[in-house]
Design an enzyme around this catalytic site. Sequence first.
Site, short mmCIF file in Angstrom:
data_model
loop_
_atom_site.label_atom_id
_atom_site.label_comp_id
_atom_site.label_asym_id
_atom_site.label_seq_id
_atom_site.Cartn_x
_atom_site.Cartn_y
_atom_site.Cartn_z
N CYS A 115 0.86 -1.18 0.00
CA CYS A 115 0.00 0.00 0.00
C CYS A 115 0.89 1.23 0.00
O CYS A 115 1.92 1.26 0.68
CB CYS A 115 -0.90 -0.01 1.23
SG CYS A 115 -2.06 1.39 1.32
N CYS A 119 0.38 4.64 6.26
CA CYS A 119 -0.14 4.89 7.62
C CYS A 119 0.84 4.36 8.66
O CYS A 119 1.34 3.23 8.53
CB CYS A 119 -1.51 4.25 7.78
SG CYS A 119 -2.76 4.89 6.64
N GLY A 162 -3.92 -2.93 1.19
CA GLY A 162 -4.12 -1.95 0.14
C GLY A 162 -5.25 -0.97 0.38
O GLY A 162 -6.11 -1.16 1.24
N GLU A 163 -5.24 0.10 -0.39
CA GLU A 163 -6.30 1.11 -0.44
C GLU A 163 -7.19 0.77 -1.64
O GLU A 163 -6.78 0.94 -2.79
CB GLU A 163 -5.68 2.51 -0.59
CG GLU A 163 -6.63 3.61 -1.05
CD GLU A 163 -7.82 3.84 -0.14
OE1 GLU A 163 -8.97 3.69 -0.63
OE2 GLU A 163 -7.61 4.15 1.05
N SER A 218 -11.38 4.92 7.42
CA SER A 218 -10.38 4.74 8.47
C SER A 218 -9.92 6.13 8.91
O SER A 218 -9.16 6.80 8.22
CB SER A 218 -9.20 3.93 7.91
OG SER A 218 -8.26 3.65 8.91
N LEU A 219 -10.39 6.57 10.07
CA LEU A 219 -10.18 7.95 10.52
C LEU A 219 -8.96 8.09 11.43
O LEU A 219 -8.01 8.79 11.12
CB LEU A 219 -11.44 8.45 11.23
CG LEU A 219 -11.47 9.94 11.58
CD1 LEU A 219 -11.42 10.79 10.32
CD2 LEU A 219 -12.73 10.26 12.39
N ASN A 220 -9.03 7.49 12.60
CA ASN A 220 -7.88 7.29 13.50
C ASN A 220 -7.31 8.54 14.18
O ASN A 220 -6.39 8.42 14.99
CB ASN A 220 -6.75 6.58 12.76
CG ASN A 220 -7.23 5.32 12.09
OD1 ASN A 220 -7.84 4.47 12.72
ND2 ASN A 220 -7.03 5.22 10.78
N CYS A 337 -6.29 -6.32 12.53
CA CYS A 337 -6.25 -5.05 11.81
C CYS A 337 -4.86 -4.42 11.91
O CYS A 337 -4.29 -4.29 12.99
CB CYS A 337 -7.29 -4.10 12.40
SG CYS A 337 -7.35 -2.49 11.61
#
Length: 358
Positions: A115, A119, A162-163, A218-220, A337
Amino acid sequence: MKIPPISILSHTSESYANAISHELGKGFQHAKLVYQEWFRRGNISGLNPAFKNAQALLQNILSLTDFSFLPISQNLTDGQTGKFLIKTIDDLDIKSVLIPMQAGGTLCISSQIGCQMGCAFCETGRMGLLRNLTTQEILSQLFIAKFRLHFSVRNIVFMGMGEPFDNYDTVMHAFRILTDSHGFGLGNNRITISTSGCLEGIYRLLQETTPLPNLAVSLNAPNDELRNKLMPINKKYPLKELYQAIYDFCKQTSKQVLIAYVLIKEQNDSIEHAKQLTNFLSGLNVKINLIPYNPQSRDRFQSPEQSTLENFTSYLREKGFYTLLRQTKGQKIMAACGQLGNLELKRKKPFILPILKE
């Protein structure tokens, strides 16, 4: 010149039947029967009665069709969660996760190998992007789960490696195959596509004319400063723009968006962060999935204490947000995750895949 094989896992029933009838000059409806049998049973052993008077046509259809799917290189379980690896022809691994549930399980599938989102809390992001998956590789994950591992698939989530929106066209083609009524026949509401915040993908999705999958974001992090550090995509699409995209999706589809939030010790797990999160999500039709950070091969973060997790969850619920604190599963087999990576593949050179007829 030899005709390249028609990969059945790369087609909807309509496009497969069209491809077959184009080559043979006939056989459209018969090709659909082959398609339906393969996707619903995982084999074509029950076709003979339907082709009682058309055995030659059946053999012609079969000779034009590539029924292959990728082999499993590893199959692991910790008693609660399963993970299987598929070996690609360029010697890379595709990772998929099986999450059993009482009323049928969830299959977490990958859309890329590696990816490029980078992140900070994700093992896959540390690999970099090796390449996109093909439609056949995406569909192979479901085919193997259902017909080789005999896993009852009720839901599919594009939350693996991946995105998904970084491989938009292929993922959406796979979505159309997954929901084909002559094939797997999954309902669109049984499929969720998760994004790190790729706004082009969200808005392209809204332009689709067919029923849409569910959306997860996916905020986080609840503020730009922190999200810039954890998720580099935020520098391109800051929270104000992401908020508008989520709002537009909710309004145009009447769907509820899933907000995923990985809780990392002393990074984004304080009550102040929870307050900022509720302020940011105010006015949006969302539900929140809180995920305790899962350890990786080279850790720089930790999961919060249980009391911190519970306090964060309670605060969100008190403010009226439907919130789930995910039970940690799959850590021991690196299936949780953020754990679906393989840094050994990082230095592999790109490989040009042979073209199958589509």
